[in-house]
Motif scaffolding. Sequence first.
Motif, short mmCIF file in Angstrom:
data_model
loop_
_atom_site.label_atom_id
_atom_site.label_comp_id
_atom_site.label_asym_id
_atom_site.label_seq_id
_atom_site.Cartn_x
_atom_site.Cartn_y
_atom_site.Cartn_z
N GLY A 253 31.97 27.91 51.22
CA GLY A 253 30.72 27.68 50.53
C GLY A 253 30.38 28.79 49.56
N PRO A 254 29.24 28.66 48.87
CA PRO A 254 28.79 29.70 47.93
C PRO A 254 28.59 31.03 48.66
CG PRO A 254 27.52 27.68 47.66
CD PRO A 254 28.33 27.50 48.91
N GLY A 255 29.09 32.08 48.08
CA GLY A 255 28.96 33.40 48.72
C GLY A 255 29.92 33.63 49.85
N GLY A 256 30.93 32.76 50.02
CA GLY A 256 31.90 32.91 51.09
C GLY A 256 33.31 32.95 50.56
N GLY A 257 34.28 33.00 51.46
CA GLY A 257 35.68 32.96 51.10
C GLY A 257 36.17 34.23 50.42
N ARG A 258 37.32 34.13 49.76
CA ARG A 258 37.95 35.30 49.15
C ARG A 258 37.06 36.00 48.12
NH1 ARG A 258 44.05 36.52 47.12
NH2 ARG A 258 44.40 36.35 49.35
N PRO A 259 36.33 35.27 47.24
CA PRO A 259 35.47 35.99 46.29
C PRO A 259 34.45 36.90 47.00
CG PRO A 259 35.72 33.71 45.61
CD PRO A 259 36.32 33.81 46.98
N ALA A 260 33.94 36.46 48.15
CA ALA A 260 32.98 37.29 48.88
C ALA A 260 33.65 38.54 49.42
CB ALA A 260 32.37 36.48 50.03
N VAL A 261 34.90 38.43 49.84
CA VAL A 261 35.62 39.61 50.35
C VAL A 261 35.88 40.60 49.22
CG1 VAL A 261 37.74 40.40 51.46
CG2 VAL A 261 36.66 38.29 52.22
N GLU A 262 36.29 40.10 48.05
CA GLU A 262 36.53 41.00 46.92
C GLU A 262 35.24 41.71 46.51
OE1 GLU A 262 38.17 38.05 44.31
OE2 GLU A 262 40.24 38.74 44.69
N ALA A 263 34.13 40.99 46.51
CA ALA A 263 32.84 41.62 46.18
C ALA A 263 32.45 42.63 47.26
CB ALA A 263 31.76 40.55 46.04
N ALA A 264 32.76 42.32 48.52
CA ALA A 264 32.42 43.23 49.61
C ALA A 264 33.19 44.54 49.50
CB ALA A 264 32.71 42.56 50.96
N LEU A 265 34.44 44.48 49.10
CA LEU A 265 35.22 45.70 48.96
C LEU A 265 34.64 46.60 47.87
CD1 LEU A 265 38.89 44.41 49.30
CD2 LEU A 265 37.65 45.89 50.89
N GLU A 266 34.19 46.00 46.78
CA GLU A 266 33.56 46.80 45.72
C GLU A 266 32.24 47.41 46.20
OE1 GLU A 266 35.01 47.65 42.87
OE2 GLU A 266 36.73 46.58 43.74
N ALA A 267 31.45 46.61 46.90
CA ALA A 267 30.18 47.11 47.42
C ALA A 267 30.40 48.20 48.46
CB ALA A 267 29.37 45.96 48.02
N MET A 268 31.48 48.09 49.22
CA MET A 268 31.79 49.07 50.25
C MET A 268 32.04 50.45 49.64
SD MET A 268 34.84 48.87 53.08
CE MET A 268 34.24 47.32 53.78
N ARG A 269 32.76 50.48 48.54
CA ARG A 269 33.02 51.76 47.88
C ARG A 269 31.72 52.43 47.44
NH1 ARG A 269 38.35 52.59 46.63
NH2 ARG A 269 39.73 50.77 46.77
N ALA A 270 30.79 51.63 46.95
CA ALA A 270 29.52 52.20 46.49
C ALA A 270 28.63 52.62 47.66
CB ALA A 270 28.80 51.18 45.63
#
Length: 465
Positions: A253-270
Motif C-alpha cells: 500500500g501507500p507508504g509501504g514496500g520497498r520505497p518505504a524502506v529506501e526512504a527509511a534508510l535515508e531518514a535513518m542517516r539523518a
Amino acid sequence: MREALFRAAQRGSWAGSDEELVGGRQSEALTRRVWGRSWRPVPGPVRRRCPVPGGVVVWPYPRGSSATVDRANCADLFVRSRPGCRVMTEETFRDDKLDGAADGDRVVLFCPWDVLVPRMRCRDGGRLLVDDRPVAAVAGEAMAGVLARAGVLGCGARRGARALRVPGIDGGDTRFVNGTGIVLVKAAQPVLFEGARADLAELGAAPTPFRVAWDRGEVLAAADAFFGRGDGVVLRPAVSSHGAGVMFAGPDGPGGGRPAVEAALEAMRAAVPAQADPFPVTVSTFVESRKVDGRVCDVRMFVVGGPAAPPDTPDPCAPTAGAGGRGGWGLRSLPGPVRPAAAPFADRDRLDAATCLTCAGPGEGRMALTDPGVRGELGLDEAAVERLGRAATLLWARALAEQRALTGARPPFAYGSVDFLIDVDGRAVPVAMNGAGAGGHAGVHPLFGDAFAHGMSAALRTVGL
C-alpha cells in the motif's frame, strides 16, 4: 556532596514525566514475588584492588536527560558509603582541573558526556585518562559508545561475529560497569535472543525473525523477503538511543514496500548524526502487540545484579527465602512501566513512529505493569509477569556468559533492562536490551527504588572502590 549531585540532577528534563505515578501504582506483593523468583545465579565479577591510588570514577549522563536524577540517586549511595570521597560536578570540573586533586583522593566525576569527552584519552593497555589522571571505573557501558564515536576508543561490530565484544571495554585497565557489547552493538541483541530461543520458549517467550544487513542491498533483500510473507519490518541502526533512527515499513500500500524502506534508510542517516554509517542495520518483522486504549505497548523489566542476601533479611531488595541463600552472586528482576506508542494503531500497511514506536515520549502515558487493570488489558496474569522476570534475567545472564566465553572477562554488572512486546497470541517477544544508561527507576515500586543504587555500589566495590 549530596547537594552537589542533586543540583546537577535538577538541570535534567522533568516535563511530561509521570514515572513517580507509575511506581506508586505497582503492586508490592507481585513486585516482591518477581524479585525473589527471578533470581538467577551467575559467576560474580573478579574482585581486585583498585589499580590507581584513590581511584577516579567517571559517572556520566546525557545532558538534559530526565534520567539524571536516577544516576544521582545511585551516585549518592556510593559516595555516602565512601568516607573522603570527593564529588566534582559539571560546574566544579569545568573550573578545577582534576590534576589539582591529591593522588590519593577518591574522586567521582558526575558530569554530562559532552563535558567529559574532550578531557579524556586512552593510553596503551586500555586505561582511560581524564586530565591525565587514570580512571579506575566508568559507571555504565554507554560511555564506551560515546568515546568510540569521538575517536577515543575503538568500537564496532564485525561481520559474521557474535558482535558482543567491544574493544576498549573487555581488556583494559579501566573497568566499565556492565562492560559487555550487548547494549552498544544493537545487531548483537537479536542474535542473543535467537540463541536463547529454546529456553525462552519454556517461559512463554519467542524472538521475532530478523536479518543483520551490512549494506543497502542486504537491507532491501531482507525487507523484500519479509514483505513476501505479508510482514511489516522494523529497521534499527547500529547505534540507537531512545528509539533514534528506528524506522518502520508496512508490507504493501501507500507508504509501504520497498520505497518505504529506501526512504527509511535515508531518514535513518539523518536521525543518527553521531553515527555516520548506520550499518549494520537490523531488519526484523514487525510485531503487532496487544493494545491499551488502542495503542501498541511494550513492557520493561529491569534486571539488577549483586550478591545474594541471607534469606531472613528484612531488606525488601533482598531475594526471598531459597532464592540464593548465603553467598553467591546473581541477577533479579523488577517489573517496570508499560510504554504506549504516541498514537493509536491504525493499519498494518501504514507503519510509522507515531503508531509503532513505544518510547516516543519522556514518560507520557506510561502505566504500571503490575496494576491489575493494565495486566488485564495485556492479557497477563500474575504468573505471566513472573515469567517475564525470569526471561529478563535469563537474557542478561546469557549476555554475561557470552562475554566471558569470548574474552575471559567477568565485568561487574549493576543493572539493565529488557523490553518485551506481548503479541496477539500472548507470547512475550524480546525486542531490546538496555544498560545502566537507561533511567526510569521511579517506575518500579517505591520500596525497591534503592535496588539500582545498591547494584551500582556492589559493582564498583568489586573494582576496589
